[in-house]
Design an enzyme around this catalytic site. Structure first.
Site, PDB file in Angstrom:
ATOM      1  N   CYS A   1      -2.710  -2.953   8.717  1.00  0.00           N
ATOM      2  CA  CYS A   1      -2.352  -1.592   9.138  1.00  0.00           C
ATOM      3  C   CYS A   1      -1.889  -1.600  10.596  1.00  0.00           C
ATOM      4  O   CYS A   1      -0.977  -0.850  10.970  1.00  0.00           O
ATOM      5  CB  CYS A   1      -3.531  -0.650   8.952  1.00  0.00           C
ATOM      6  SG  CYS A   1      -4.386  -0.851   7.379  1.00  0.00           S
TER       7      CYS A   1
ATOM      8  N   CYS B   1       0.827  -1.217   0.000  1.00  0.00           N
ATOM      9  CA  CYS B   1       0.000   0.000   0.000  1.00  0.00           C
ATOM     10  C   CYS B   1       0.856   1.259   0.000  1.00  0.00           C
ATOM     11  O   CYS B   1       0.350   2.350  -0.235  1.00  0.00           O
ATOM     12  CB  CYS B   1      -0.943   0.010   1.196  1.00  0.00           C
ATOM     13  SG  CYS B   1      -0.101   0.094   2.779  1.00  0.00           S
TER      14      CYS B   1
HETATM   15 FE1  FES Z   1      -1.579   0.675   4.160  1.00  0.00          FE
HETATM   16 FE2  FES Z   1      -3.494   0.729   5.939  1.00  0.00          FE
HETATM   17  S1  FES Z   1      -3.716   0.507   3.820  1.00  0.00           S
HETATM   18  S2  FES Z   1      -1.371   0.671   6.306  1.00  0.00           S
END
Ligand code: FES
Length: 142
Positions: free
Chosen positions: A104, A35
Site C-alpha cells: 500500500c 487489490c
Molecule cells: Fe490495496 Fe492497500 S490493500 S493498497
C-alpha cells in the site's frame, strides 16, 4: 499488540492533504491490479519546489494513511528530495505497516514519482529515466 500503529490510525482517520488541485502542474495516478486500489496525487510545483500537494485515494486504510503521510513528507520540499522518498521511509514514518500491507505504501511512492514525471513531460524538462524505472513496473503480486 495492535495491528496498526497509532500514527497509521491517525492518518487514516484524519488524512492530511485530501482533495484536488485544480491548477496542478503534475498529476500521477497508479493502481494495484490485485487489490483494485487507486491513488492519485496532484502537485503544484513552483521553481522546483512542491508548494502544494493533494491526493485522492480509493483504497484501504493503509493506502490512505500512506498517501497522507507521503504528502506531508514532500510538501514544501524540492523535487529532488521528493524523488528520493521511498515506500520504506513512508512506512517507517507511520511507525510501520504490517508486512502484507507494505504494498500500500508502494502506491504512494509511485504516485508521487508519476506526478513528477508528468510535470517534467508537461514542461519539457529533461529527466533521468533511471529515476522513474519503477514507475512502469507493476508491484502488485499478481
Ligand atoms: Fe490495496 Fe492497500 S490493500 S493498497
Amino acid at each position: 499488540m495492535a495491528l496498526y500503529s497509532d500514527k497509521v490510525m491517525d492518518h487514516f482517520r484524519n488524512p492530511r492533504n485530501v482533495g484536488v488541485i485544480e491548477d496542478a502542474n503534475g498529476v500521477g495516478e497508479v493502481g494495484n491490479a490485485k487489490c483494485g486500489d487507486i491513488m492519485k496525487i496532484y502537485l503544484k510545483i513552483v521553481d522546483g519546489i512542491i508548494v502544494d500537494v493533494k491526493f485522492e485515494t480509493f483504497g484501504c486504510g493503509s493506502a490512505i494513511a500512506s498517501s497522507s503521510m507521503a504528502t506531508e513528507m514532500i510538501k514544501g520540499k524540492p523535487l529532488s528530495q521528493a524523488l528520493e522518498l521511498t515506500n520504506k521511509a513512508v512506512a517507517e514514518a507511520l511507525d510501520g505497516l504490517p508486512a502484507h500491507k507494505m504494498h500500500c505504501s508502494v502506491l504512494a511512492e509511485e504516485a508521487i514519482k508519476r506526478a513528477i514525471l508528468d510535470y517534467y513531460q508537461r514542461e519539457g524538462i529533461p529527466y533521468d529515466e533511471e529515476q522513474f524505472r519503477s514507475v512502469d513496473c507493476c508491484h502488485c503480486e499478481g
